[in-house]
Write a protein that holds these residues in place. Structure first.
Motif: not given
Lengths: 319, 323, 329
Positions: C193-199, A250-264
């Motif tokens: 790790v990519q997400a950490q650097i983006v943040n 779940s963490a891995l899926l969560g860390s992918i930036p979304p391509l659509t919708g609101q940006k976190p």
């Protein structure tokens, strides 16, 4: 059943001590099924498939467990027997098409070589087959492409040539190691499309190794997530993506930036980095990075269980 | 293709021109190299000196002397030595060429064949006792200087063990023309060939082994294994050809230099009057015409050898072919 | 009195061409049109994302922007000041304010020096700080990028990829730059790790009021980081606009194909999005096609596209596109 791997363990002797790259991996693969293997660097996804191919040539490696291809045990098979399977019944597609082909021979020659070795046909016959294959992987001008050298083709075209080569003997099992990672997205889209069509036509089973959740979600029927040499979760694509159970998945899926919708504003990142196999933490390898770890996680390694959708996590077992 | 050949030819002329000018200038800038003084002999009177200067043309401006010398080498071919006015330089070089070529060609065949075998065997049996033995022998070959090895060879084959049946076939030192006496030509050269080749076998065997081992790490070797090819086929078909590139580079350099005169030590040890010996003697005598002729010949050969190497590159590696 | 809207960096019809070969080589001297006619405005505090596929010229453009490459044609303005052809010594004071972070953190850090030294290096070269001040500043930078104080004594190989990239970032921000060009800064890193650097980049931007030019081939990462996007194809910008808008409604046929090609995680079993698959390869920048450079692969190309090159012009407020037929899908 095409492939059945049971409790596969691969370790390497190194200067800094023994490294267990794969620690008890088991999975099955049915005819014409696509299994996605996802993981980050050091997760063991590539090593486990090299073991299946019998391509671990390092003299410092030890392989234990069982790899059965169509019921036949591959571990401990003499090299000559393995060679008869490789490229013939079990084929592989590699990550970097830039370096995967021998630079000094034409595409046609290299594909024909494989056909001639396994089928014992004449060079002319093999070349005819090559032309068909290149047409099948969408070379605009297959006849002309046969006499091209790898450096004369673009990355996408080279990967198509590698795929044509892998398909040349109608393999029952195709292992694809990050087949699109080195390619641009629009090229990747074409290759993924091709793999999908070819699977339908040849009914080959495919093991797809990748770090890209998007690619897995596009192509795979079932998915296996690996971390530090172990399988942490497995399930069908839908199960895994709509109901991820292991905290790492779940963490891995969560860390992918979304391509659509609101940006976190910030991405939910996993702290730390994947552990070194030389210094694995006590208990669950994901423990130190896990948001929901508790007592038992440091004491022992959680098992995967027998369910079709299973996660190797004490929290899940407890729930 | 024609364009490439023309370009090579132009390059050759340019190199030869540059080298000849440099050699010419260095010669006249060298202290104590006044050719007139050498020709006229010790204690020559100023009048004699002046006469010599005039008759040899040393009183002319340098560029005139240079052009005249070039003309005499390339056009009329009647340049004569400073040491002996009857000794024509161009025929002297021409006479030496077959000697050097015979020596270097034979040795090259020997060292290429043997070192390829050694390199392949060592790479294929990597880290085994055989590999270690071959590499140790190679190192031994590299460590033995040619003049020492040559003298030892002579000692064994010419004097001490000459009477034993193993070496009784070895003829006395010297050179025999191939056209006059092919068997004699071959027999006199066997020992020099081996001597010269041993050093290069050591170097080339080690270089090829390293190159093959490096190629065997490439991704395409893994692809070849995944195709189900045998290790022998992988080695010969997929690894060897790319490994030969380093080998060919080295060969071009060494061969060019040897043919150009670097085989001097071997020539001297075995009493072969080749280009190396000729150049060496000319330098000893500060004999400018002879130096100039040998240097012109050597630079021509180096450029030609380079062109051949480039051509072989293109055969070996299609990436260098332009579409 | 700082004019908020005054661009920090601006290019006007910028072009970069490389010559390969010589008059003597078989094909003669040839020109690679790496960047061609790029006019781009970067405003203070924003992040401009450059996207496009390999060979589209995004990295070349980035290197032109920090004058790592000489510019062949057009103008480059920094805060309104023409720096197109300034000499290296004239650029020195500017170097401090314009920094660059590269893709491969292990290749851009000298492996034989301690990371503390590596971060201190720009301070020694440019700053007027005393030794203790430098030490203090390095400690401060380490904290900013999320490294521990005792990491200063380590060598680059002792770090993970993510940590090495943190070192690279610390080096880039050491001199308090205004603009940082980030060339594929997260591409070599694991997803987690990519997400950490983006943040981290987002945090630093906020804290230090940085302006970014961000290059990545991973489109979802670019979307996350950028306020504005410029899509490049074969050396030119084909579409430009606010990141979320361009991703939601791409106008140029190339942007449409590019964005539709990104594989995304789908939770429904057969919910595949409509995908545009381009045929053919990107043409060689040695011989870019006449007219619109995308026309040989464009699904909607007509005769006009083959002869007349479309300008990048405003299509709707804030949205620019270089296409004769800008259709909103």
């Amino acid at each position: 059943m095409i492939l059945s791997v049971r409790d596969l363990k691969v370790s390497f002797r190194t200067h800094d001590g023994p490294v267990r790259a794969i620690d008890g991996v088991s999975f099955d693969l049915e005819e014409s099924e696509i299994l996605g293997v996802v993981g980050e660097s050091g997760s063991g996804k590539t090593v486990s498939l090299l073991a299946v191919m019998g391509l671990i040539t390092d003299p410092n490696a030890t392989i234990e467990g069982s790899i059965r291809y169509k019921g036949r045990e591959l571990v401990g098979l003499p090299p000559r027997e393995l060679r008869r399977l490789r490229g013939n019944e079990i084929a592989m597609i590699f990550q970097d098409p830039m370096t995967a082909l021998t630079p000094v021979y034409t595409i046609g020659w290299q594909i024909a070589e494989q056909i001639r070795v396994h089928r014992g046909v004449s060079k002319a016959k093999a070349m005819e087959r090559v032309e068909e294959l290149l047409a099948e992987v969408n070379f605009p001008n297959p006849h002309e492409a046969m006499s091209r050298y790898p450096h004369q083709l673009s990355g996408g075209m080279r990967q198509r040539a590698v795929i044509a080569m892998a398909l040349s003997c109608d393999p029952a099992l195709l292992v694809a190691d990050e087949p699109t990672t080195a390619l641009d997205v629009t090229v990747q889209a074409g290759i993924l499309d091709l793999v999908r069509r070819l699977r339908a036509k040849h009914r080959s089973a495919v093991v797809l190794i990748t770090h890209d959740m998007g690619v897995v979600s596009e192509l795979a029927d079932r998915v296996m997530v690996m971390y530090a040499g172990r399988v942490v979760e497995r399930g069908t694509r839908t199960e895994l993506f709509s109901d991820p159970r292991h905290p790492y998945t779940s963490a891995l899926l969560g860390s992918i930036p979304p391509l659509t919708g609101q940006k976190p504003r910030r991405l939910p990142a996993i702290p730390g980095s994947p552990p070194s196999l030389l210094r694995l933490p006590q208990g669950c390898a994901f423990g130190p990075r896990c948001p929901v770890r508790y007592g038992p996680c440091e004491a022992g390694k959680p098992g995967l269980g027998k369910d079709a959708h299973a996660a190797a996590c004490f929290r899940v077992a407890q729930a | 293709m024609l364009y490439a050949i023309l370009r090579r030819f132009g390059q050759m002329l340019f190199v030869m021109f540059g080298i000849s000018v440099i050699v010419f200038l260095i010669f006249f800038a060298t202290p104590g190299a006044d050719p007139a003084a050498r020709i006229a002999g010790r204690n020559a009177s100023p009048e004699v000196l002046a006469a010599v200067r005039h008759s040899f043309g040393f009183d002319q401006p340098l560029y005139v002397q240079y052009t005249r010398m070039m003309e005499k080498i390339f056009v009329t071919g009647d340049l004569t030595s400073f040491v002996n006015r009857g000794w024509k330089v161009v025929p002297a070089v021409m006479d030496s060429i077959p000697v050097t070529l015979s020596l270097v060609f034979g040795a090259a065949v020997l060292w290429v064949v043997v070192s390829i075998i050694i390199g392949i065997v060592a790479a294929a049996t990597r880290d085994s006792w055989l590999d270690k033995l071959l590499m140790a022998l190679g190192l031994l070959g590299i460590s033995m200087p040619v003049y020492w090895l040559g003298e030892v060879m002579n000692l064994i084959t010419q004097s001490r063990h000459h009477d034993k049946w193993v070496f009784s076939w070895v003829p006395p030192l010297g050179y025999k023309n191939f056209s006059d006496d092919p068997k004699g030509w071959f027999l006199t050269l066997v020992i020099p060939w081996i001597t010269l080749a041993i050093l290069y076998i050591g170097i080339y065997g080690r270089v090829l082994r390293a190159a093959i081992i490096e190629s065997m790490q490439e991704d395409y070797i893994r692809t070849a294994r995944a195709k189900g090819l045998s290790e022998t086929r992988i080695l010969f078909r997929h690894a060897l050809r790319t490994s030969l590139i380093a080998f060919v580079t080295l060969f071009g350099l060494d061969f060019g230099a040897l043919v150009g005169g670097s085989a001097l030590l071997t020539e001297v040890v075995f009493g072969l009057h080749g280009i190396g010996k000729l150049t060496y003697d000319a330098l000893q005598n500060l004999d400018l015409p002879m130096i100039m002729a040998t240097v012109m010949y050597a630079s021509m050969f180096v450029v030609v050898a380079n062109a051949v190497v480039d051509f072989v590159y293109i055969l070996l590696d299609p990436r260098l072919r332009t579409s | 009195m700082i004019d908020i809207d005054r661009p920090i960096l601006e290019t006007r019809s910028l072009a970069k061409r490389f010559s390969i070969g010589t008059r003597f080589s078989a094909e003669g001297r040839r020109t690679i049109h790496a960047v061609d006619n790029v006019s781009l405005i970067v405003r203070r505090g924003e992040t401009v994302g450059l996207v496009g596929e390999s060979g589209c010229g995004k990295s070349t453009l980035a290197r032109c922007l920090v004058r790592l490459y000489d510019i062949t044609d057009g103008k480059l303005l920094f805060e309104g000041d023409d720096i197109t052809s300034k000499s290296l010594s004239e650029l020195r004071p500017l170097r401090r304010r314009l920094q660059m972070v590269f893709q491969d953190p292990s290749a851009s850090l000298n492996p034989r020096r301690r990371v503390g030294d590596l971060v201190a290096e720009p301070l020694r070269i440019h700053g007027r700080l005393s030794s203790p001040e430098i030490t203090a500043r390095v400690a401060e930078l380490f904290e900013l990028v999320g490294l521990l104080p005792d990491h200063v004594m380590r060598y680059p190989h002792e770090f993970s990829g993510g940590q090495r990239q943190r070192v690279g970032i610390a080096r880039a921000i050491a001199l308090n730059p205004d603009l940082v060009v980030l060339d594929e800064p997260v591409s070599a890193l694991d997803v987690s790790v990519q997400a950490q650097i983006v943040n981290l980049l987002a945090d630093l931007q906020e804290k230090l009021k940085l302006t970014y030019i961000f290059i990545a081939h991973d489109l979802s990462v670019v979307r996350q980081v950028s306020t504005r996007i410029a899509v490049m194809y074969l050396g030119s910008i084909v579409e430009e606009g606010p990141a979320e808008e361009v991703f939601a409604t791409p106008v140029h046929p190339y942007s449409q194909a590019l964005i539709s090609a990104v594989p995304v995680v789908e939770t429904t079993p057969s919910g595949t999005r409509k995908r545009i698959i381009l045929t053919g390869d990107v043409p060689s920048p040695l011989k870019p096609p006449l007219g619109c450079r995308f026309h040989p692969r464009c699904p909607i190309a007509v005769d006009r596209c083959r002869s007349e090159r479309p300008e990048l012009k405003e299509h709707r407020p804030g949205r620019k596109v270089a296409c004769h037929f800008p259709t909103l899908s």
